[in-house]
Write an enzyme that holds these catalytic residues in place. Structure first.
Site, mmCIF file in Angstrom:
data_model
loop_
_atom_site.group_PDB
_atom_site.id
_atom_site.type_symbol
_atom_site.label_atom_id
_atom_site.label_comp_id
_atom_site.label_asym_id
_atom_site.label_seq_id
_atom_site.Cartn_x
_atom_site.Cartn_y
_atom_site.Cartn_z
ATOM 1 N N GLU A 200 -8.306 -3.902 35.005
ATOM 2 C CA GLU A 200 -7.496 -3.606 33.818
ATOM 3 C C GLU A 200 -7.625 -4.749 32.813
ATOM 4 O O GLU A 200 -7.372 -5.906 33.158
ATOM 5 C CB GLU A 200 -6.042 -3.443 34.293
ATOM 6 C CG GLU A 200 -5.095 -2.925 33.253
ATOM 7 C CD GLU A 200 -3.709 -2.683 33.868
ATOM 8 O OE1 GLU A 200 -3.614 -2.142 35.003
ATOM 9 O OE2 GLU A 200 -2.717 -3.053 33.223
ATOM 10 N N ASN B 1 6.697 -2.411 32.166
ATOM 11 C CA ASN B 1 7.320 -3.731 32.051
ATOM 12 C C ASN B 1 8.585 -3.674 32.888
ATOM 13 O O ASN B 1 8.945 -2.599 33.379
ATOM 14 C CB ASN B 1 7.664 -4.032 30.588
ATOM 15 C CG ASN B 1 6.483 -4.648 29.849
ATOM 16 O OD1 ASN B 1 5.948 -5.672 30.261
ATOM 17 N ND2 ASN B 1 6.077 -4.020 28.772
ATOM 18 N N ASN C 141 -4.168 -1.294 28.697
ATOM 19 C CA ASN C 141 -2.970 -1.128 27.893
ATOM 20 C C ASN C 141 -2.963 -2.176 26.783
ATOM 21 O O ASN C 141 -1.943 -2.465 26.189
ATOM 22 C CB ASN C 141 -1.683 -1.251 28.729
ATOM 23 C CG ASN C 141 -1.488 -2.627 29.321
ATOM 24 O OD1 ASN C 141 -2.113 -2.969 30.319
ATOM 25 N ND2 ASN C 141 -0.630 -3.441 28.718
ATOM 26 N N ASP D 155 -5.306 -7.126 36.895
ATOM 27 C CA ASP D 155 -5.055 -7.090 35.444
ATOM 28 C C ASP D 155 -4.930 -8.502 34.885
ATOM 29 O O ASP D 155 -3.843 -9.084 34.897
ATOM 30 C CB ASP D 155 -3.753 -6.308 35.183
ATOM 31 C CG ASP D 155 -3.408 -6.257 33.705
ATOM 32 O OD1 ASP D 155 -4.246 -6.649 32.871
ATOM 33 O OD2 ASP D 155 -2.295 -5.799 33.382
ATOM 34 N N ASP E 240 2.372 4.514 28.256
ATOM 35 C CA ASP E 240 3.697 3.938 28.489
ATOM 36 C C ASP E 240 4.549 4.569 27.416
ATOM 37 O O ASP E 240 4.320 4.320 26.222
ATOM 38 C CB ASP E 240 3.651 2.410 28.340
ATOM 39 C CG ASP E 240 5.010 1.766 28.573
ATOM 40 O OD1 ASP E 240 6.031 2.428 28.271
ATOM 41 O OD2 ASP E 240 5.066 0.622 29.035
ATOM 42 N N HIS F 200 1.409 2.257 32.486
ATOM 43 C CA HIS F 200 1.763 0.840 32.370
ATOM 44 C C HIS F 200 3.278 0.666 32.522
ATOM 45 O O HIS F 200 4.040 1.587 32.268
ATOM 46 C CB HIS F 200 1.332 0.392 30.970
ATOM 47 C CG HIS F 200 1.924 -0.885 30.517
ATOM 48 N ND1 HIS F 200 3.077 -0.952 29.757
ATOM 49 C CD2 HIS F 200 1.524 -2.157 30.700
ATOM 50 C CE1 HIS F 200 3.345 -2.226 29.499
ATOM 51 N NE2 HIS F 200 2.428 -2.977 30.053
ATOM 52 N N ASN G 155 -4.949 -9.341 31.899
ATOM 53 C CA ASN G 155 -4.369 -9.285 30.551
ATOM 54 C C ASN G 155 -5.244 -9.947 29.482
ATOM 55 O O ASN G 155 -4.771 -10.741 28.651
ATOM 56 C CB ASN G 155 -2.958 -9.887 30.528
ATOM 57 C CG ASN G 155 -1.900 -8.862 30.923
ATOM 58 O OD1 ASN G 155 -1.086 -9.127 31.794
ATOM 59 N ND2 ASN G 155 -1.902 -7.689 30.314
ATOM 60 N N LYS H 222 -1.049 -8.682 39.112
ATOM 61 C CA LYS H 222 -1.023 -9.235 37.762
ATOM 62 C C LYS H 222 -1.797 -10.544 37.766
ATOM 63 O O LYS H 222 -1.428 -11.495 38.463
ATOM 64 C CB LYS H 222 0.437 -9.483 37.351
ATOM 65 C CG LYS H 222 0.669 -10.245 36.076
ATOM 66 C CD LYS H 222 0.050 -9.632 34.860
ATOM 67 C CE LYS H 222 0.344 -8.179 34.685
ATOM 68 N NZ LYS H 222 -0.248 -7.561 33.496
ATOM 69 N N LYS I 194 -1.515 -3.279 42.735
ATOM 70 C CA LYS I 194 -2.011 -3.967 41.535
ATOM 71 C C LYS I 194 -1.569 -5.421 41.581
ATOM 72 O O LYS I 194 -0.422 -5.705 41.948
ATOM 73 C CB LYS I 194 -1.434 -3.288 40.284
ATOM 74 C CG LYS I 194 -1.548 -4.121 39.004
ATOM 75 C CD LYS I 194 -1.174 -3.313 37.784
ATOM 76 C CE LYS I 194 -1.040 -4.205 36.552
ATOM 77 N NZ LYS I 194 -0.849 -3.436 35.311
#
Ligand code: GKR
Ligand code: MG
Length: 423
Positions: free
Chosen positions: A247, A323, A270, A222, A294, A321, A224, A193, A191
Protein backbone atom coordinates in the site's frame (compact mmCIF):
# COMPACT_ATOMS: atom_id res chain seq x y z
CA UNK A 1 -28.20 19.37 13.95
CA UNK A 2 -25.93 18.61 16.89
CA UNK A 3 -22.13 18.47 16.62
CA UNK A 4 -20.29 16.85 19.53
CA UNK A 5 -16.49 16.57 19.57
CA UNK A 6 -15.17 13.63 21.58
CA UNK A 7 -11.80 12.17 22.58
CA UNK A 8 -11.08 8.45 22.95
CA UNK A 9 -7.98 6.90 24.50
CA UNK A 10 -5.39 5.85 21.91
CA UNK A 11 -2.06 4.07 22.55
CA UNK A 12 1.29 5.47 21.33
CA UNK A 13 1.20 4.10 17.78
CA UNK A 14 3.93 5.06 15.30
CA UNK A 15 3.47 6.03 11.71
CA UNK A 16 5.16 7.96 8.93
CA UNK A 17 4.01 11.29 10.39
CA UNK A 18 5.13 10.58 13.96
CA UNK A 19 3.21 9.25 16.93
CA UNK A 20 -0.44 9.01 17.94
CA UNK A 21 -1.37 11.29 20.87
CA UNK A 22 -2.91 9.70 24.02
CA UNK A 23 -6.34 10.59 22.60
CA UNK A 24 -7.79 10.46 19.11
CA UNK A 25 -10.48 12.96 18.21
CA UNK A 26 -13.81 12.19 16.58
CA UNK A 27 -16.90 14.29 15.98
CA UNK A 28 -20.40 12.90 16.35
CA UNK A 29 -23.18 14.43 14.26
CA UNK A 30 -26.86 14.00 15.11
CA UNK A 31 -29.70 15.11 12.87
CA UNK A 32 -33.12 15.11 14.49
CA UNK A 33 -36.32 15.32 12.48
CA UNK A 34 -39.70 16.87 13.13
CA UNK A 35 -41.01 13.29 13.25
CA UNK A 36 -38.78 12.46 16.23
CA UNK A 37 -36.10 10.39 14.48
CA UNK A 38 -32.35 10.82 15.03
CA UNK A 39 -29.74 10.11 12.36
CA UNK A 40 -26.13 9.54 13.44
CA UNK A 41 -22.72 9.97 11.85
CA UNK A 42 -19.11 10.04 13.03
CA UNK A 43 -16.13 11.71 11.35
CA UNK A 44 -12.47 12.28 12.26
CA UNK A 45 -12.44 15.21 14.66
CA UNK A 46 -10.74 18.59 14.65
CA UNK A 47 -11.81 22.13 15.36
CA UNK A 48 -11.65 22.76 11.60
CA UNK A 49 -14.08 19.91 10.87
CA UNK A 50 -16.43 21.09 13.63
CA UNK A 51 -16.38 24.62 12.19
CA UNK A 52 -17.00 23.30 8.67
CA UNK A 53 -19.98 21.34 9.97
CA UNK A 54 -21.33 24.32 11.89
CA UNK A 55 -20.99 26.47 8.77
CA UNK A 56 -23.58 24.37 6.89
CA UNK A 57 -26.06 24.12 9.76
CA UNK A 58 -28.43 26.66 8.20
CA UNK A 59 -28.37 24.74 4.91
CA UNK A 60 -29.08 21.42 6.60
CA UNK A 61 -31.88 22.50 8.89
CA UNK A 62 -35.20 22.25 7.09
CA UNK A 63 -33.82 19.91 4.40
CA UNK A 64 -35.53 16.63 3.55
CA UNK A 65 -33.30 13.73 4.65
CA UNK A 66 -34.99 11.55 2.02
CA UNK A 67 -33.62 13.77 -0.75
CA UNK A 68 -29.85 13.54 -0.48
CA UNK A 69 -29.35 14.84 -4.03
CA UNK A 70 -31.14 18.08 -3.18
CA UNK A 71 -29.19 18.57 0.04
CA UNK A 72 -25.90 17.75 -1.69
CA UNK A 73 -26.64 20.30 -4.42
CA UNK A 74 -27.39 22.97 -1.82
CA UNK A 75 -24.21 22.09 0.06
CA UNK A 76 -22.22 22.33 -3.17
CA UNK A 77 -23.50 25.89 -3.68
CA UNK A 78 -22.16 26.84 -0.25
CA UNK A 79 -19.07 24.69 -0.08
CA UNK A 80 -17.78 22.71 -3.03
CA UNK A 81 -15.83 19.65 -1.81
CA UNK A 82 -12.07 20.24 -1.98
CA UNK A 83 -10.07 18.61 -4.75
CA UNK A 84 -7.52 15.95 -3.93
CA UNK A 85 -4.68 18.48 -3.89
CA UNK A 86 -6.11 19.78 -0.58
CA UNK A 87 -5.63 16.34 0.98
CA UNK A 88 -2.09 17.17 2.14
CA UNK A 89 0.95 14.92 2.41
CA UNK A 90 0.22 13.16 5.73
CA UNK A 91 -0.99 9.54 5.97
CA UNK A 92 -4.49 10.83 6.73
CA UNK A 93 -6.70 13.17 4.70
CA UNK A 94 -6.55 16.81 5.75
CA UNK A 95 -9.69 17.95 3.95
CA UNK A 96 -12.70 19.09 5.96
CA UNK A 97 -15.52 19.49 3.43
CA UNK A 98 -15.46 15.88 2.26
CA UNK A 99 -16.08 15.01 5.88
CA UNK A 100 -19.04 17.39 6.02
CA UNK A 101 -20.53 15.60 3.01
CA UNK A 102 -19.75 12.25 4.58
CA UNK A 103 -21.35 13.13 7.93
CA UNK A 104 -24.54 14.35 6.29
CA UNK A 105 -24.78 11.47 3.84
CA UNK A 106 -24.42 8.93 6.66
CA UNK A 107 -26.80 10.70 9.06
CA UNK A 108 -29.43 11.05 6.29
CA UNK A 109 -29.07 7.36 5.38
CA UNK A 110 -29.50 6.47 9.04
CA UNK A 111 -32.67 8.59 9.07
CA UNK A 112 -33.94 7.02 5.84
CA UNK A 113 -33.37 3.55 7.21
CA UNK A 114 -35.21 4.45 10.40
CA UNK A 115 -38.06 6.06 8.45
CA UNK A 116 -38.57 2.96 6.28
CA UNK A 117 -37.51 0.34 8.83
CA UNK A 118 -34.64 -1.06 6.72
CA UNK A 119 -30.84 -1.28 7.19
CA UNK A 120 -28.63 1.35 5.54
CA UNK A 121 -27.05 -1.47 3.49
CA UNK A 122 -30.45 -2.18 1.94
CA UNK A 123 -30.69 1.45 0.84
CA UNK A 124 -27.20 1.16 -0.68
CA UNK A 125 -28.47 -1.50 -3.03
CA UNK A 126 -28.92 -4.57 -0.87
CA UNK A 127 -27.02 -6.83 1.47
CA UNK A 128 -24.50 -9.05 -0.32
CA UNK A 129 -22.83 -10.28 2.90
CA UNK A 130 -24.05 -10.24 6.52
CA UNK A 131 -20.60 -10.84 7.99
CA UNK A 132 -18.03 -8.30 6.86
CA UNK A 133 -14.37 -9.34 7.14
CA UNK A 134 -11.82 -6.96 8.65
CA UNK A 135 -8.03 -7.11 8.70
CA UNK A 136 -5.75 -7.02 11.75
CA UNK A 137 -4.07 -3.63 11.73
CA UNK A 138 -0.62 -3.84 13.37
CA UNK A 139 1.40 -0.84 14.46
CA UNK A 140 4.93 -0.31 15.64
CA UNK A 141 4.38 1.22 19.04
CA UNK A 142 5.96 2.42 22.22
CA UNK A 143 4.94 0.84 25.49
CA UNK A 144 1.77 2.39 26.87
CA UNK A 145 -1.97 2.19 27.04
CA UNK A 146 -2.82 5.71 25.84
CA UNK A 147 -5.62 7.77 27.38
CA UNK A 148 -5.01 8.85 30.96
CA UNK A 149 -2.22 6.31 31.27
CA UNK A 150 -0.42 7.73 28.19
CA UNK A 151 2.89 5.84 28.18
CA UNK A 152 1.94 4.03 31.39
CA UNK A 153 0.30 0.61 31.60
CA UNK A 154 -2.48 -0.96 33.60
CA UNK A 155 -0.98 -3.98 35.42
CA UNK A 156 -4.45 -5.51 35.89
CA UNK A 157 -5.08 -5.72 32.12
CA UNK A 158 -5.36 -9.19 30.60
CA UNK A 159 -5.70 -10.68 27.10
CA UNK A 160 -5.66 -8.23 24.21
CA UNK A 161 -6.00 -5.29 26.67
CA UNK A 162 -2.60 -6.28 28.09
CA UNK A 163 -1.03 -7.03 24.69
CA UNK A 164 -2.26 -3.67 23.38
CA UNK A 165 -0.09 -1.92 25.97
CA UNK A 166 3.14 -3.63 25.00
CA UNK A 167 5.86 -2.04 22.90
CA UNK A 168 6.42 -3.40 19.38
CA UNK A 169 9.53 -1.91 17.83
CA UNK A 170 11.09 -4.80 15.91
CA UNK A 171 9.99 -7.87 13.90
CA UNK A 172 9.60 -10.04 17.02
CA UNK A 173 7.40 -7.40 18.65
CA UNK A 174 5.30 -7.15 15.48
CA UNK A 175 4.77 -10.93 15.36
CA UNK A 176 3.84 -11.01 19.06
CA UNK A 177 1.33 -8.20 18.50
CA UNK A 178 -0.14 -10.06 15.51
CA UNK A 179 -0.50 -13.28 17.53
CA UNK A 180 -2.35 -11.45 20.31
CA UNK A 181 -4.62 -9.55 17.92
CA UNK A 182 -5.46 -12.59 15.80
CA UNK A 183 -6.07 -14.61 18.93
CA UNK A 184 -8.48 -12.00 20.31
CA UNK A 185 -10.41 -11.17 17.12
CA UNK A 186 -9.83 -14.05 14.70
CA UNK A 187 -8.59 -11.83 11.87
CA UNK A 188 -7.67 -13.69 8.69
CA UNK A 189 -5.71 -10.87 7.00
CA UNK A 190 -2.91 -8.76 8.49
CA UNK A 191 -1.71 -5.24 7.71
CA UNK A 192 1.38 -3.57 9.17
CA UNK A 193 1.59 0.20 9.31
CA UNK A 194 5.06 0.96 7.99
CA UNK A 195 7.01 4.10 7.16
CA UNK A 196 8.44 4.12 10.69
CA UNK A 197 11.80 2.35 10.38
CA UNK A 198 14.40 1.59 7.72
CA UNK A 199 12.71 -0.37 4.91
CA UNK A 200 14.93 -3.42 5.58
CA UNK A 201 13.56 -3.63 9.15
CA UNK A 202 9.95 -3.40 7.96
CA UNK A 203 10.57 -5.97 5.22
CA UNK A 204 12.05 -8.29 7.88
CA UNK A 205 8.87 -7.85 9.91
CA UNK A 206 6.76 -8.83 6.90
CA UNK A 207 8.95 -11.89 6.31
CA UNK A 208 8.63 -12.81 9.98
CA UNK A 209 4.83 -12.49 9.72
CA UNK A 210 4.88 -14.66 6.60
CA UNK A 211 6.96 -17.32 8.38
CA UNK A 212 4.55 -17.27 11.33
CA UNK A 213 1.19 -17.06 9.52
CA UNK A 214 2.11 -18.58 6.16
CA UNK A 215 0.53 -18.17 2.74
CA UNK A 216 -3.06 -18.63 3.97
CA UNK A 217 -3.13 -15.24 5.73
CA UNK A 218 -2.96 -12.32 3.27
CA UNK A 219 -0.37 -9.73 4.36
CA UNK A 220 -0.14 -6.00 3.59
CA UNK A 221 2.47 -3.34 4.31
CA UNK A 222 1.74 0.40 4.19
CA UNK A 223 4.79 2.72 4.33
CA UNK A 224 2.52 5.73 3.68
CA UNK A 225 4.58 6.91 0.70
CA UNK A 226 7.81 7.44 2.62
CA UNK A 227 9.88 5.44 0.10
CA UNK A 228 11.35 6.66 -3.18
CA UNK A 229 10.41 4.86 -6.39
CA UNK A 230 13.81 3.09 -6.36
CA UNK A 231 13.42 1.98 -2.72
CA UNK A 232 9.87 0.80 -3.45
CA UNK A 233 11.06 -1.34 -6.35
CA UNK A 234 14.06 -2.72 -4.47
CA UNK A 235 12.16 -3.70 -1.32
CA UNK A 236 9.00 -4.54 -3.25
CA UNK A 237 11.05 -7.15 -5.14
CA UNK A 238 12.27 -8.59 -1.83
CA UNK A 239 8.64 -9.12 -0.81
CA UNK A 240 7.35 -10.55 -4.12
CA UNK A 241 5.10 -13.46 -3.41
CA UNK A 242 4.45 -12.75 0.26
CA UNK A 243 2.10 -9.74 0.09
CA UNK A 244 -1.55 -9.55 -0.83
CA UNK A 245 -0.80 -5.91 -1.65
CA UNK A 246 1.75 -3.21 -1.02
CA UNK A 247 0.00 0.00 0.00
CA UNK A 248 1.33 3.43 -1.00
CA UNK A 249 5.04 2.61 -1.04
CA UNK A 250 5.77 6.01 -2.70
CA UNK A 251 4.17 9.30 -3.70
CA UNK A 252 2.21 10.40 -6.78
CA UNK A 253 0.35 8.45 -9.43
CA UNK A 254 3.40 8.56 -11.73
CA UNK A 255 5.63 7.20 -8.97
CA UNK A 256 3.19 4.44 -8.10
CA UNK A 257 2.76 3.58 -11.81
CA UNK A 258 6.55 3.16 -12.18
CA UNK A 259 6.66 0.83 -9.18
CA UNK A 260 3.64 -1.07 -10.43
CA UNK A 261 5.32 -1.70 -13.80
CA UNK A 262 8.34 -3.14 -12.00
CA UNK A 263 6.53 -5.44 -9.53
CA UNK A 264 4.14 -8.37 -9.69
CA UNK A 265 2.75 -7.56 -6.22
CA UNK A 266 -0.49 -5.54 -6.51
CA UNK A 267 -0.36 -1.92 -5.29
CA UNK A 268 -3.12 -0.30 -3.25
CA UNK A 269 -3.64 3.34 -2.37
CA UNK A 270 -5.32 5.78 -0.08
CA UNK A 271 -2.75 8.47 -0.89
CA UNK A 272 -2.32 8.85 -4.66
CA UNK A 273 -5.91 8.29 -5.84
CA UNK A 274 -8.07 9.84 -3.17
CA UNK A 275 -11.01 11.51 -4.84
CA UNK A 276 -13.05 11.53 -8.03
CA UNK A 277 -10.85 14.14 -9.67
CA UNK A 278 -7.94 11.67 -9.34
CA UNK A 279 -9.67 8.92 -11.33
CA UNK A 280 -8.72 10.13 -14.85
CA UNK A 281 -5.04 10.21 -13.75
CA UNK A 282 -5.38 6.78 -12.19
CA UNK A 283 -6.67 5.35 -15.46
CA UNK A 284 -4.11 7.24 -17.57
CA UNK A 285 -1.05 6.31 -15.50
CA UNK A 286 -2.13 2.92 -14.14
CA UNK A 287 -1.09 3.97 -10.65
CA UNK A 288 -2.63 1.17 -8.59
CA UNK A 289 -4.50 -2.12 -8.64
CA UNK A 290 -6.71 -1.43 -5.64
CA UNK A 291 -8.29 1.78 -4.37
CA UNK A 292 -9.00 2.01 -0.66
CA UNK A 293 -12.28 3.73 -0.17
CA UNK A 294 -13.09 5.46 3.08
CA UNK A 295 -16.54 6.95 3.30
CA UNK A 296 -15.24 9.72 5.57
CA UNK A 297 -12.99 11.00 2.77
CA UNK A 298 -14.83 10.02 -0.41
CA UNK A 299 -17.90 12.03 0.70
CA UNK A 300 -20.09 9.35 2.24
CA UNK A 301 -21.42 5.84 1.78
CA UNK A 302 -23.23 6.63 -1.46
CA UNK A 303 -20.09 8.22 -2.93
CA UNK A 304 -18.13 5.12 -1.94
CA UNK A 305 -20.66 3.05 -3.90
CA UNK A 306 -20.05 5.37 -6.88
CA UNK A 307 -16.33 4.80 -6.49
CA UNK A 308 -16.93 1.05 -6.51
CA UNK A 309 -18.69 1.38 -9.87
CA UNK A 310 -15.68 3.24 -11.30
CA UNK A 311 -13.38 0.57 -9.92
CA UNK A 312 -15.47 -2.12 -11.60
CA UNK A 313 -15.37 -0.22 -14.90
CA UNK A 314 -11.64 0.43 -14.86
CA UNK A 315 -10.50 -2.88 -13.43
CA UNK A 316 -9.53 -1.69 -9.97
CA UNK A 317 -10.14 -3.72 -6.84
CA UNK A 318 -11.68 -1.99 -3.82
CA UNK A 319 -10.50 -2.26 -0.25
CA UNK A 320 -11.16 0.01 2.73
CA UNK A 321 -8.96 2.46 4.61
CA UNK A 322 -9.42 3.47 8.24
CA UNK A 323 -8.30 5.87 10.92
CA UNK A 324 -9.02 5.59 14.65
CA UNK A 325 -12.77 5.43 15.07
CA UNK A 326 -15.66 4.44 17.33
CA UNK A 327 -18.76 2.33 16.78
CA UNK A 328 -20.84 4.66 14.61
CA UNK A 329 -18.09 4.66 12.00
CA UNK A 330 -17.61 0.90 12.39
CA UNK A 331 -21.32 0.40 11.80
CA UNK A 332 -21.24 2.65 8.72
CA UNK A 333 -18.15 0.85 7.36
CA UNK A 334 -19.87 -2.48 7.94
CA UNK A 335 -23.01 -1.41 6.06
CA UNK A 336 -20.79 -0.37 3.16
CA UNK A 337 -18.90 -3.66 3.34
CA UNK A 338 -22.21 -5.51 3.42
CA UNK A 339 -23.58 -3.69 0.37
CA UNK A 340 -20.60 -3.34 -1.97
CA UNK A 341 -20.41 -6.43 -4.22
CA UNK A 342 -16.80 -5.77 -5.32
CA UNK A 343 -15.39 -5.00 -1.87
CA UNK A 344 -13.59 -8.32 -1.86
CA UNK A 345 -10.70 -7.53 0.49
CA UNK A 346 -10.85 -7.54 4.29
CA UNK A 347 -11.44 -3.96 5.47
CA UNK A 348 -8.98 -1.96 7.57
CA UNK A 349 -10.06 -0.99 11.06
CA UNK A 350 -8.30 0.64 14.02
CA UNK A 351 -11.14 -0.51 16.31
CA UNK A 352 -9.11 -2.95 18.45
CA UNK A 353 -6.82 -0.09 19.51
CA UNK A 354 -9.69 1.69 21.30
CA UNK A 355 -11.43 0.39 24.40
CA UNK A 356 -14.20 2.91 25.07
CA UNK A 357 -17.49 3.24 23.18
CA UNK A 358 -20.28 5.77 22.80
CA UNK A 359 -23.03 3.48 21.56
CA UNK A 360 -25.62 1.51 23.48
CA UNK A 361 -24.37 -2.01 24.23
CA UNK A 362 -20.71 -0.95 24.23
CA UNK A 363 -18.05 -2.44 21.98
CA UNK A 364 -19.18 -4.05 18.73
CA UNK A 365 -17.83 -7.62 18.65
CA UNK A 366 -15.29 -8.69 16.03
CA UNK A 367 -15.48 -12.48 15.81
CA UNK A 368 -13.73 -14.71 13.31
CA UNK A 369 -12.28 -11.47 11.94
CA UNK A 370 -15.78 -10.29 10.97
CA UNK A 371 -18.34 -7.76 12.13
CA UNK A 372 -21.91 -8.92 11.73
CA UNK A 373 -24.18 -6.32 10.17
CA UNK A 374 -25.89 -4.54 13.09
CA UNK A 375 -29.54 -5.42 13.49
CA UNK A 376 -32.13 -2.69 13.32
CA UNK A 377 -33.01 0.05 10.86
CA UNK A 378 -30.52 2.58 9.52
CA UNK A 379 -27.03 2.05 10.91
CA UNK A 380 -28.50 -0.14 13.67
CA UNK A 381 -26.69 1.69 16.49
CA UNK A 382 -27.90 4.19 19.10
CA UNK A 383 -25.98 6.72 21.16
CA UNK A 384 -25.26 5.96 24.79
CA UNK A 385 -25.82 9.50 26.08
CA UNK A 386 -23.83 9.04 29.29
CA UNK A 387 -20.87 7.57 27.38
CA UNK A 388 -21.06 10.38 24.83
CA UNK A 389 -21.03 12.96 27.63
CA UNK A 390 -17.95 11.27 29.16
CA UNK A 391 -16.11 11.23 25.82
CA UNK A 392 -17.02 14.89 25.29
CA UNK A 393 -15.75 15.79 28.78
CA UNK A 394 -12.50 13.99 27.92
CA UNK A 395 -12.26 16.10 24.75
CA UNK A 396 -12.68 19.26 26.81
CA UNK A 397 -9.76 18.36 29.07
CA UNK A 398 -7.50 16.65 26.51
CA UNK A 399 -6.29 19.97 25.11
CA UNK A 400 -6.16 18.71 21.50
CA UNK A 401 -7.65 20.68 18.61
CA UNK A 402 -6.43 18.53 15.73
CA UNK A 403 -4.34 15.46 15.01
CA UNK A 404 -0.63 16.33 15.03
CA UNK A 405 1.58 13.25 15.21
CA UNK A 406 4.75 15.28 14.68
CA UNK A 407 4.32 17.27 17.91
CA UNK A 408 3.55 14.04 19.78
CA UNK A 409 6.67 12.36 18.39
CA UNK A 410 8.80 15.32 19.43
CA UNK A 411 7.84 14.62 23.06
CA UNK A 412 9.65 11.26 22.69
CA UNK A 413 12.31 12.22 20.14
CA UNK A 414 13.18 15.92 20.48
CA UNK A 415 13.53 17.68 17.15
CA UNK A 416 11.85 14.87 15.14
CA UNK A 417 10.49 16.17 11.85
CA UNK A 418 8.01 14.70 9.37
CA UNK A 419 9.55 14.18 5.93
CA UNK A 420 7.49 13.64 2.79
CA UNK A 421 9.98 11.04 1.57
CA UNK A 422 12.46 9.44 3.98
CA UNK A 423 14.09 6.43 2.40
O1 GKR B 1 -3.51 5.75 12.14
O2 GKR B 1 -1.42 6.23 12.05
C1 GKR B 1 -2.46 5.90 11.51
C2 GKR B 1 -2.48 5.64 10.03
O3 GKR B 1 -1.26 6.01 9.46
C3 GKR B 1 -3.61 6.38 9.37
O4 GKR B 1 -3.56 7.75 9.72
C4 GKR B 1 -3.60 6.28 7.88
O5 GKR B 1 -4.51 7.19 7.36
O6 GKR B 1 -4.48 4.02 8.17
C5 GKR B 1 -4.04 4.95 7.35
C6 GKR B 1 -3.49 4.49 6.03
O7 GKR B 1 -3.82 3.41 5.60
O8 GKR B 1 -2.75 5.23 5.38
MG1 MG C 1 -2.74 3.57 3.77
Amino acid sequence: MHITPIALGDPPLLNAAGLHAPYCLRTIVELTTDTGLTGLAEVPGSVAVDQALAAVRATVIGSDPLNWHALRARLAERCAPELSVARGDKPWDGRTRVQVYSALDVACLDLQGKAYGVPAATLLGGIVRERVPYSAYLFYKYEGAGGELAFGTDPAATGWAAARQRAALDPDGVVAQAEAMVDAFGFESIKLKGGCFEPAQEVSAMKALYRRFGPKVPLRLDPNALWTVETSIRFGREMEGILEYLEDPCRTQDGMAAVRRALKTPLATNMCTTSFDDLPGSVRTGSEDIILTDHHFWGGLRSSMELAAHCRTFGRGVSMHSNNHAGISLAAMTHLGAAMPNLTYALDTHYPWQSSEIIVGGRIPIEGGCVTLPKGPGLGVELDRAALARAHATYQTAGLTERNDEIEMQKKVPGWKFAQTRW
